[in-house]
Each structure stands twice: as C-alpha cells, then as structure tokens.
Write a protein that holds these residues in place. Structure first.
Motif, PDB file in Angstrom:
ATOM      1  N   MET A   1      15.450 -12.279  47.285  1.00 46.58           N
ATOM      2  CA  MET A   1      16.684 -13.069  47.416  1.00 46.58           C
ATOM      3  C   MET A   1      16.367 -14.375  48.124  1.00 46.58           C
ATOM      4  N   SER A   2      16.849 -15.439  47.555  1.00 46.65           N
ATOM      5  CA  SER A   2      16.597 -16.744  48.158  1.00 46.65           C
ATOM      6  C   SER A   2      17.462 -16.927  49.385  1.00 46.65           C
ATOM      7  N   ASN A   3      16.905 -17.581  50.407  1.00 46.53           N
ATOM      8  CA  ASN A   3      17.634 -17.811  51.650  1.00 46.53           C
ATOM      9  C   ASN A   3      17.871 -19.285  51.932  1.00 46.53           C
ATOM     10  N   SER A   4      17.519 -20.154  51.007  1.00 44.40           N
ATOM     11  CA  SER A   4      17.668 -21.592  51.233  1.00 44.40           C
ATOM     12  C   SER A   4      18.275 -22.247  50.022  1.00 44.40           C
ATOM     13  N   ALA A   5      19.083 -23.263  50.279  1.00 46.52           N
ATOM     14  CA  ALA A   5      19.711 -24.017  49.199  1.00 46.52           C
ATOM     15  C   ALA A   5      19.112 -25.401  49.065  1.00 46.52           C
ATOM     16  N   ALA A   6      17.916 -25.611  49.583  1.00 45.14           N
ATOM     17  CA  ALA A   6      17.331 -26.949  49.603  1.00 45.14           C
ATOM     18  C   ALA A   6      17.033 -27.454  48.200  1.00 45.14           C
ATOM     19  N   ASP A   7      16.663 -26.528  47.289  1.00 44.66           N
ATOM     20  CA  ASP A   7      16.261 -26.933  45.943  1.00 44.66           C
ATOM     21  C   ASP A   7      17.388 -26.775  44.935  1.00 44.66           C
ATOM     22  N   HIS A   8      18.636 -26.574  45.379  1.00 50.15           N
ATOM     23  CA  HIS A   8      19.761 -26.354  44.483  1.00 50.15           C
ATOM     24  C   HIS A   8      20.765 -27.492  44.633  1.00 50.15           C
ATOM     25  N   ALA A   9      21.334 -27.898  43.502  1.00 48.42           N
ATOM     26  CA  ALA A   9      22.415 -28.880  43.552  1.00 48.42           C
ATOM     27  C   ALA A   9      23.659 -28.220  44.140  1.00 48.42           C
ATOM     28  N   THR A  10      24.467 -29.004  44.827  1.00 46.23           N
ATOM     29  CA  THR A  10      25.672 -28.466  45.451  1.00 46.23           C
ATOM     30  C   THR A  10      26.847 -28.518  44.482  1.00 46.23           C
ATOM     31  N   VAL A  11      27.831 -27.708  44.766  1.00 46.91           N
ATOM     32  CA  VAL A  11      29.020 -27.634  43.924  1.00 46.91           C
ATOM     33  C   VAL A  11      29.858 -28.896  44.144  1.00 46.91           C
ATOM     34  N   PRO A  12      30.150 -29.667  43.089  1.00 46.50           N
ATOM     35  CA  PRO A  12      31.016 -30.843  43.282  1.00 46.50           C
ATOM     36  C   PRO A  12      32.427 -30.430  43.688  1.00 46.50           C
ATOM     37  N   GLN A  13      33.051 -31.232  44.527  1.00 50.14           N
ATOM     38  CA  GLN A  13      34.406 -30.922  44.972  1.00 50.14           C
ATOM     39  C   GLN A  13      35.429 -31.087  43.851  1.00 50.14           C
ATOM     40  N   THR A  14      35.019 -31.721  42.756  1.00 48.26           N
ATOM     41  CA  THR A  14      35.911 -31.893  41.608  1.00 48.26           C
ATOM     42  C   THR A  14      35.824 -30.733  40.627  1.00 48.26           C
ATOM     43  N   LEU A  15      34.996 -29.747  40.926  1.00 50.93           N
ATOM     44  CA  LEU A  15      34.727 -28.662  39.977  1.00 50.93           C
ATOM     45  C   LEU A  15      35.496 -27.402  40.343  1.00 50.93           C
ATOM     46  N   TRP A  16      36.024 -26.742  39.317  1.00 53.91           N
ATOM     47  CA  TRP A  16      36.611 -25.407  39.434  1.00 53.91           C
ATOM     48  C   TRP A  16      35.872 -24.544  38.422  1.00 53.91           C
ATOM     49  N   ALA A  17      35.207 -23.504  38.883  1.00 53.76           N
ATOM     50  CA  ALA A  17      34.374 -22.699  37.987  1.00 53.76           C
ATOM     51  C   ALA A  17      34.518 -21.228  38.321  1.00 53.76           C
ATOM     52  N   VAL A  18      34.550 -20.408  37.291  1.00 59.81           N
ATOM     53  CA  VAL A  18      34.589 -18.954  37.440  1.00 59.81           C
ATOM     54  C   VAL A  18      34.147 -18.340  36.117  1.00 59.81           C
ATOM     55  N   ARG A  19      33.666 -17.136  36.186  1.00 55.78           N
ATOM     56  CA  ARG A  19      33.302 -16.413  34.971  1.00 55.78           C
ATOM     57  C   ARG A  19      33.774 -14.976  35.086  1.00 55.78           C
ATOM     58  N   LEU A 265      32.606 -26.086  51.437  1.00 56.27           N
ATOM     59  CA  LEU A 265      31.226 -26.211  51.886  1.00 56.27           C
ATOM     60  C   LEU A 265      30.352 -26.788  50.775  1.00 56.27           C
ATOM     61  N   PRO A 266      29.264 -27.488  51.147  1.00 56.04           N
ATOM     62  CA  PRO A 266      28.294 -27.919  50.129  1.00 56.04           C
ATOM     63  C   PRO A 266      27.458 -26.735  49.651  1.00 56.04           C
ATOM     64  N   ARG A 267      28.135 -25.844  48.958  1.00 56.57           N
ATOM     65  CA  ARG A 267      27.478 -24.613  48.504  1.00 56.57           C
ATOM     66  C   ARG A 267      26.536 -24.896  47.336  1.00 56.57           C
ATOM     67  N   PRO A 268      25.482 -24.097  47.193  1.00 53.09           N
ATOM     68  CA  PRO A 268      24.550 -24.306  46.073  1.00 53.09           C
ATOM     69  C   PRO A 268      25.211 -23.964  44.742  1.00 53.09           C
ATOM     70  N   LEU A 269      24.903 -24.744  43.748  1.00 53.41           N
ATOM     71  CA  LEU A 269      25.421 -24.523  42.396  1.00 53.41           C
ATOM     72  C   LEU A 269      24.450 -23.628  41.648  1.00 53.41           C
ATOM     73  N   SER A 270      24.941 -22.493  41.178  1.00 55.82           N
ATOM     74  CA  SER A 270      24.068 -21.563  40.468  1.00 55.82           C
ATOM     75  C   SER A 270      23.582 -22.175  39.161  1.00 55.82           C
ATOM     76  N   GLN A 271      22.514 -21.599  38.636  1.00 56.91           N
ATOM     77  CA  GLN A 271      21.928 -22.147  37.414  1.00 56.91           C
ATOM     78  C   GLN A 271      22.910 -22.082  36.247  1.00 56.91           C
ATOM     79  N   GLY A 272      23.602 -20.971  36.108  1.00 53.01           N
ATOM     80  CA  GLY A 272      24.560 -20.852  35.014  1.00 53.01           C
ATOM     81  C   GLY A 272      25.703 -21.841  35.128  1.00 53.01           C
ATOM     82  N   ALA A 273      26.199 -22.052  36.347  1.00 52.50           N
ATOM     83  CA  ALA A 273      27.285 -23.013  36.537  1.00 52.50           C
ATOM     84  C   ALA A 273      26.804 -24.442  36.295  1.00 52.50           C
TER      85      ALA A 273
END
Length: 417
Positions: A1-19, A265-273
């Motif tokens: 399990m990854s413990n860092s979000a340094a290499d991930h893009a953050t979720v834009p505040q303009t985005l609403w996403a769910v699956r 929060l500047p949460r990491p954006l998952s690959q699928g999103a």
C-alpha cells in the motif's frame, strides 16, 4: 500500500467523481430514460450518447446543465461490460464545473440514475459499491460480526479513492429514526459520495482493533473518516474524527463539517479517476455553437502557429543553403598550388643504374642476339626436311650460297682455287 501522494495528481476542486455498480439488466436503458426525463423537465440542457473511444464494449453518456442557474457543468458516465452475471455493470461518473464544486448543487448521480425510494430499475439498483460486495450508497452498511472479516472489509474500503468511507458507532441501540442512513441528511453534493459503515454498540473494541492498521479509531458514539490511499502530505486523522453523532434524525453538523474538510483536501487522484477526467476533457462532444466556434478558432490559431514555424524553418534552411553555396564558390576560386619539380641533377646514380637494368630486361628478344656458329646453321639446313632448292634457310640466305660458303669455293671437284 502506498503511503505517499507525492507522485499523484491532486483532485481538482471543480471535479465531482464517483463510481459504482449496477446489478440489474439493461442499465443503458435506465440512463436514457432518466436523462430524457430530466431534459424534458429542464434539469439538464442536453445529453448525448457518443461512441466510446476504442469501442471495447463501453457505453458512454454525456450531459450538460447549469448548476445554480449560471455555472456550466459537464458530466460523463461510462458503463463497463460486466465480468460475469453476478457483478453487473460497473459505472464511472465524472462531472466538472466551471468553478469549485458547491455541495449544495444537485448530485450528478441523480441526473443519470433514478433517485427515490422506488427506483425504476427495481431490484437491480445502481448504488452498489464497485469493489466490495455488500456495500451500497444511500444505505446503512452494518459491519460483520467477525472481527477478521470486519478488518478485511474496512481495509478494502480504505483502498477505494473514488468515494468517502465513514465509520459510525452506535452508543446505544437506535430507534427507527436512528436506523436510517445518514446520507439522506447530507447536502446533495455529498450524498452519493459517502458510504456509511455502522458499528453496533458492542463492536467498539472490535472496530478499533480493525482500524488500528489505518492509524485511526472511532470514538464511542462518534464517527471517523477512513484515510485516503495514498494519504496526502500532512494528513491528520484526528481532524476527521467526530466525537458525537446523534442518531435521532437531526442533521449531523459536525460530521458534515468533517466531510467538507476532507473533500477540500489536496487528495491524490486515483489512476482510474485521472483517466476518466482526461476522457471527459479530450473527447467531449456535446458542444454549444459558441464552444464549437471557439474550438475552430483554437484550431485555426494552432494551424497558423504551425505554418509560421514551418515558414521560419524554411527561411533558415534557405539562408544556410545560400551560405553553403557562397562558401563553395569561394573555395573554387582559390588556385591549386603546384608541386615543386625535382631537378635532373638531383637524381642519385644508384637510381639511374637501377632504371637502366630495368630497360635491359625489357628489350625485345630478336635485338642484340649473337650470331650462331656456321656449322650449326649448315647442319640445321641439311637436316631440315622438305626444304626446296634455292629456298632460303633459317638464316634467310639461298641454299646455293650456303653451300659455297661451306665448301670454300662452291665447286664440285673439291679442289682449292
């Protein structure tokens, strides 16, 4: 399990996403009916069903509406073919607004899927979790009695970055109002992004044991939000813990505040999103006339820049070719220096002698041959068969002359004169 979000893009505040996952038949028909109904009522401006890129059995739906009457929202829902009959169709929904998302706006999920107590698709509901069996949006998901199974479920749920998981502990057995899901009390923009896990009063020790690996714990009678994976820098689980959640049907104000803080929060954006968002931005087809005009203008500007770059490159090549031709012409005008001639007297005697010997060997065989003895020539003439009288012998003289020379006087008596 990854413990860092340094290499991930953050979720834009303009985005609403769910699956989620739809377990009933023909989910595309349900989406079409829902979008058509919302267009007729004016909830959305328009919708379309474009072809999916790559055509891997995907079904794509686009919709556009104006949130709050002024903010344009573009949304795209993708239906993924089922892996088997039990799992159903997975769906991915991303919506992007022109400005940061307001949780008071309508939920994009309810514009593509039917909402309410009685869905049009009957038993095949659309609100199942895509990865963890048994979990559903808009429902109270009770935790398993077995501690190991509870731990496994919460660990699998924490890996899901598309939605927010909240664990609520019941301080005492709630009444009918308290057994209802908290999602119905949340703002519309948060309602279908939250999955509620409910722990019974006697499960407090077990649930905190299950949450130990995640570094969080739920207070008695409170709630806690599962941390994202990978966690953003500076994430503190205590900021997303609520001391008290009253299950009496009242609005959970502290929980709503924690949810709003979490999604901001500047949460990491998952690959699928990230892939779904890129697909929305790059393959969007539901354009207005103004957007089409702007797209054509951008295309013309891009072509103009490319043409200008080609023209500049051509001029540079032309200038370089002219300089090369001038250099070549200047090189041809330069006289070629002649090599210094060697004087005849400077030749060495040894070289001259060597040259003389070489010419001696190359002389013709007929020249300079010494005359053979006379008796040898007479014997050769006498022994030569078929030589006619008076014909020259090998030396080139007539036979009579040869005979006279051999006999001395050339007379037949053999006497000397």
């Amino acid at each position: 399990m990854s413990n860092s979000a340094a290499d991930h893009a953050t979720v834009p505040q303009t985005l609403w996403a769910v699956r989620g996952r739809h377990t009933g038949p023909a989910p595309e028909d349900v989406v079409r009916r829902t979008l058509r109904r919302h267009k007729e009522s004016g909830d959305i401006d328009d919708f379309a069903e474009p072809a999916a890129a790559g055509d891997l059995g995907l079904r794509v739906f686009e919709a556009r509406w104006r949130a709050g009457g002024t903010v344009t929202v573009r949304a795209r829902l993708t239906l993924v073919p089922p892996r088997d009959r039990l799992t159903g169709h997975e769906w991915r929904l991303v919506a992007e607004a022109e400005r940061p998302w307001d949780d008071a706006w309508p939920s994009p999920a309810t514009l593509f899927w039917p909402d309410g107590a009685a869905d049009e698709d009957g038993d095949g509901s659309w609100d199942h979790h895509p990865a963890v069996l048994g979990l559903r949006f808009r429902h109270v998901n009770t935790l398993p009695e077995d501690d190991k199974e509870m731990r496994r479920r919460l660990r699998d749920a924490a890996r899901e970055a598309w939605c927010v998981h909240v664990v609520v502990h019941e301080a005492m057995t709630p009444d009918e109002r308290g057994r209802r899901p908290l999602a119905r009390l949340l703002p519309p923009g948060l309602r279908h992004r939250v999955i509620e896990h409910r722990a019974a009063p006697q499960q407090l020790r077990g649930v905190n044991w299950a949450l130990k690996d995640l570094g969080i714990e739920v207070p008695r009678g409170g709630a806690v939000l599962l941390p994202p994976d990978p966690a953003p820098d500076g994430y503190d689980g205590r900021e997303h813990s609520v001391r008290n959640v009253f299950l009496d049907g009242s609005e959970p104000a502290e929980l709503i505040a924690a949810l709003r803080h979490f999604v901001a929060l500047p949460r990491p954006l998952s690959q699928g999103a990230a892939e779904a968002l890129a697909d929305l931005r790059e393959n969007w087809t539901l354009l207005t006339l103004r957007e089409e005009l702007e797209a054509q203008r951008r295309l013309v500007a891009m072509y103009a820049e490319a043409l200008e770059a080609m023209t500049k490159s051509r001029d540079l090549y032309k200038e370089a070719a002219e300089q090369a031709l001038e250099a070549l012409a200047a090189y041809r005008d330069v006289p070629v220096p002649t090599l210094p001639q060697q004087r005849p007297g400077s030749r060495s005697p040894g070289a001259l002698q060597q040259l003389t010997r070489t010419f001696e060997r190359l002389r013709l065989p007929g020249r300079g041959r010494q005359p053979e003895p006379e008796h040898s020539g007479a014997a050769a003439s006498a022994d030569a068969p078929g030589t006619p009288d008076g014909a020259p012998d090998a030396s080139g003289a007539p036979e009579e002359i040869v005979r006279e020379g051999v006999g001395g006087t050339g007379r037949g008596d053999g006497k000397a004169s």
